[in-house]
Write a protein that holds these residues in place. Sequence first.
Motif, PDB file in Angstrom:
ATOM      1  N   UNK A  60       0.841  -1.202   0.000  1.00 45.22           N
ATOM      2  CA  UNK A  60       0.000   0.000   0.000  1.00 45.22           C
ATOM      3  C   UNK A  60       0.878   1.255   0.000  1.00 45.22           C
ATOM      4  N   UNK A  61       0.246   2.418  -0.142  1.00 48.70           N
ATOM      5  CA  UNK A  61       0.985   3.686  -0.093  1.00 48.70           C
ATOM      6  C   UNK A  61       1.733   3.843   1.226  1.00 48.70           C
ATOM      7  N   UNK A  62       1.074   3.449   2.322  1.00 51.23           N
ATOM      8  CA  UNK A  62       1.715   3.566   3.633  1.00 51.23           C
ATOM      9  C   UNK A  62       2.928   2.656   3.728  1.00 51.23           C
ATOM     10  N   UNK A  63       2.821   1.424   3.207  1.00 50.44           N
ATOM     11  CA  UNK A  63       3.953   0.488   3.230  1.00 50.44           C
ATOM     12  C   UNK A  63       5.099   1.012   2.368  1.00 50.44           C
ATOM     13  N   UNK A  64       4.775   1.578   1.204  1.00 51.73           N
ATOM     14  CA  UNK A  64       5.812   2.156   0.346  1.00 51.73           C
ATOM     15  C   UNK A  64       6.527   3.279   1.087  1.00 51.73           C
ATOM     16  N   UNK A  65       5.771   4.114   1.787  1.00 48.33           N
ATOM     17  CA  UNK A  65       6.378   5.174   2.595  1.00 48.33           C
ATOM     18  C   UNK A  65       7.286   4.615   3.673  1.00 48.33           C
ATOM     19  N   UNK A  66       6.878   3.502   4.299  1.00 47.92           N
ATOM     20  CA  UNK A  66       7.707   2.867   5.331  1.00 47.92           C
ATOM     21  C   UNK A  66       8.980   2.271   4.747  1.00 47.92           C
ATOM     22  N   UNK A  67       8.891   1.732   3.520  1.00 52.35           N
ATOM     23  CA  UNK A  67      10.091   1.179   2.871  1.00 52.35           C
ATOM     24  C   UNK A  67      11.105   2.286   2.611  1.00 52.35           C
ATOM     25  N   UNK A  68      10.620   3.431   2.119  1.00 54.65           N
ATOM     26  CA  UNK A  68      11.505   4.583   1.957  1.00 54.65           C
ATOM     27  C   UNK A  68      12.020   5.047   3.323  1.00 54.65           C
ATOM     28  N   UNK A  69      11.124   5.066   4.301  1.00 53.81           N
ATOM     29  CA  UNK A  69      11.475   5.602   5.608  1.00 53.81           C
ATOM     30  C   UNK A  69      12.403   4.729   6.416  1.00 53.81           C
ATOM     31  N   UNK A 126      12.446  -4.215   3.035  1.00 50.31           N
ATOM     32  CA  UNK A 126      12.885  -3.598   4.282  1.00 50.31           C
ATOM     33  C   UNK A 126      14.322  -4.017   4.626  1.00 50.31           C
ATOM     34  N   UNK A 127      14.631  -5.303   4.488  1.00 52.21           N
ATOM     35  CA  UNK A 127      15.946  -5.816   4.847  1.00 52.21           C
ATOM     36  C   UNK A 127      17.049  -5.212   3.981  1.00 52.21           C
ATOM     37  N   UNK A 128      16.830  -5.202   2.667  1.00 51.08           N
ATOM     38  CA  UNK A 128      17.853  -4.697   1.747  1.00 51.08           C
ATOM     39  C   UNK A 128      18.049  -3.192   1.925  1.00 51.08           C
ATOM     40  N   UNK A 129      16.944  -2.470   2.128  1.00 47.35           N
ATOM     41  CA  UNK A 129      17.064  -1.022   2.349  1.00 47.35           C
ATOM     42  C   UNK A 129      17.816  -0.732   3.651  1.00 47.35           C
ATOM     43  N   UNK A 130      17.599  -1.549   4.668  1.00 50.04           N
ATOM     44  CA  UNK A 130      18.303  -1.358   5.942  1.00 50.04           C
ATOM     45  C   UNK A 130      19.808  -1.577   5.766  1.00 50.04           C
ATOM     46  N   UNK A 131      20.186  -2.608   5.015  1.00 50.70           N
ATOM     47  CA  UNK A 131      21.608  -2.865   4.756  1.00 50.70           C
ATOM     48  C   UNK A 131      22.231  -1.711   3.968  1.00 50.70           C
ATOM     49  N   UNK A 132      21.475  -1.201   3.008  1.00 50.76           N
ATOM     50  CA  UNK A 132      21.966  -0.065   2.215  1.00 50.76           C
ATOM     51  C   UNK A 132      22.174   1.156   3.105  1.00 50.76           C
ATOM     52  N   UNK A 133      21.289   1.332   4.088  1.00 46.99           N
ATOM     53  CA  UNK A 133      21.390   2.480   4.996  1.00 46.99           C
ATOM     54  C   UNK A 133      22.662   2.445   5.824  1.00 46.99           C
ATOM     55  N   UNK A 134      23.088   1.234   6.230  1.00 49.17           N
ATOM     56  CA  UNK A 134      24.319   1.103   7.013  1.00 49.17           C
ATOM     57  C   UNK A 134      25.519   1.559   6.187  1.00 49.17           C
ATOM     58  N   UNK A 135      25.574   1.097   4.929  1.00 45.26           N
ATOM     59  CA  UNK A 135      26.674   1.503   4.047  1.00 45.26           C
ATOM     60  C   UNK A 135      26.663   2.993   3.758  1.00 45.26           C
ATOM     61  N   UNK A 136      25.479   3.530   3.513  1.00 50.19           N
ATOM     62  CA  UNK A 136      25.343   4.957   3.213  1.00 50.19           C
ATOM     63  C   UNK A 136      25.754   5.802   4.424  1.00 50.19           C
ATOM     64  N   UNK A 137      25.323   5.400   5.623  1.00 51.54           N
ATOM     65  CA  UNK A 137      25.654   6.148   6.844  1.00 51.54           C
ATOM     66  C   UNK A 137      27.164   6.172   7.073  1.00 51.54           C
ATOM     67  N   UNK A 138      27.817   5.033   6.861  1.00 51.57           N
ATOM     68  CA  UNK A 138      29.265   4.969   7.049  1.00 51.57           C
ATOM     69  C   UNK A 138      29.992   5.898   6.083  1.00 51.57           C
TER      70      UNK A 138
END
Length: 449
Positions: A60-69, A126-138
Motif C-alpha cells: 500500500x501507499x503507507x507500506x511504500x512510505x515505510x520502505x523509503x522511511x 525492508x531488509x535490503x534497504x536497511x543494509x543499504x542504509x548502514x553503508x550509506x551512513x558509514x
Amino acid sequence: MPPPLRRDGVPEALGEESRKLTKEQLFTMAATASINFSSMICYSILGPFFPSEAEKKGASNTIVGLIFGCFALVNFSTSLILGNYITHIGAKFMFVAGMFVSGCVTILFGMLDKVPSGPMFIGLCFLVRAMDAVGFAAAMTASFSILAKAFPSNIATVLGSLEIFTGLGLVLGPPLGGFLYQSFGFEVPFITLGCVVLVLVPVNMCILPKYDSIPSKDSFWKLILLPKVLILCFTIFSLSACLGFLDPTMSLFILKKFKLPAGYVGLVFLGLALSYSLSSPLLGLLSDKLPYLRKWLLVSGSLMTALCFFMLGPAPVLHIESQLWMFVLVLVLVGFSLGMSAIPVFPEILHCAYENGFEEGLSLLGLVSGLFSAMWSLGAFTGPTLGGFLNEKLGFEWASAIQGGWALLSGLATGIFYITEATRRSSSSSLQNPPGNNEERTHLMGSET
C-alpha cells in the motif's frame, strides 16, 4: 583548552592556511564528489517507478512510505554510533567500506522483482534497504568528517560546491532510472548503478588520504544539549522531512494528475535538483565569507520552504487548479530554499561547538557529521512515513501543505532563538560597559578643574 576563534568561529591557526589547494585536498574533494554523486543517483532512481512497482506486488501507499522511511531510520541510529567511533574505526576505512556495502546492496535490490508478491517481497525490501542504509551512513559520516578536517576554514564553500555532484546524482537518477526501467525492466537500473559504485571503491582506496586523530572526551549528549544545536538539529530534521515526503508521493501525484509516462516523471524532478545544486556553491561561499548572514539564510530558507510546500498541491483552501508549469516552478523554489537552510547548518554547529569549549579535531568532526547525518535521517524517515499515510488519507494537496508545517515551525523557532540571543548579548554588553563608567567620570572631572 579550545583553540582561539576568528569572527566566523574557525580556529585562528586553521584560518591562516594557504588558499592554494594541496594534492591531498584535491583527492579528498574527488573522493567525496564520487560518494555524493553515486549515493544520490542510487537513492533517487527509486522515485519514478518503485512506488507503482511495489503497488503491483501488494504494498500500500503507507507500506511504500515505510520502505523509503526505514532506510532513514537505520541511517539515523547507525550515524550516531559511527560518528562517535570514527576515530577508533578510521575515517578512510569507514568511507571505503560504506561504498562497498552500498554497491553490493544496490545490486541485490534489483533482484527483488523475482521475489513472490506479498509479505515476502515487502520484508526483503525492508531488509535490503536497511543494509543499504548502514553503508550509506558509514560513507557519508566519514565524508563530512574528512572534508571538515581537510578544509577547516571554508567548509561551507566546499560543501556547497560538492552539492553540485549531489544535485547531479538527483538530476540523473530519476530520468536514468525511468529510462532503464522502461527499456530493460526492474533489474537493470540497480545492477548498472551498483556496479558503478563498486568500480569507484578501489579508486577511492588509492586516492583518499588517511587522516590520523586522537580520540576526545566530548560526547554527543554534551553537544546536542546545547540550546543552539538543538534548534539547528530541528532545522535539519524539518528540511529532510519535507524533502523525504516527495519520494513516495510525488511520482504518483504526477502520474495521476498530469498523465505523464514514467520516463517523463523523472524530468519533473530536475526542477528541484538543478536549482539546489546550482545555488549551493553560491550559498556556501556567502556562508563562509559573510558568517553573520547564516542566521538570515536559515530563517528565510525555512519559511520559504514552508510557503512552497503550501503551494505545491496547491493546498485546497487556495482553490487554485494545479498545473504542470506551476508545479515545476514551485519545485525550483523548493530546491533553492532547501539550500538556503541546509548549507549553513554544518558550520553553524561547528561554530557553536568551538564557542562552548569543544576540542578541535577529527573526533569533534565525527560527532558533528554523525549528528548531522542522524538528524537528516530522522527527517527522511518521518517525511516518507507520515507523507505516505497523509497522501493515502487526505490526498497529495493537503499532505504537502501539512508537511510544510515542519519547515514553518523550524523557521519560527530559529528566528525566535536568534532574536533572543541577540537581545541577551546586547543587554550583557551594556551591563559590562555602562555608559557612565569611572574613566569617563574621571576625565570629565579633570577637564572641569
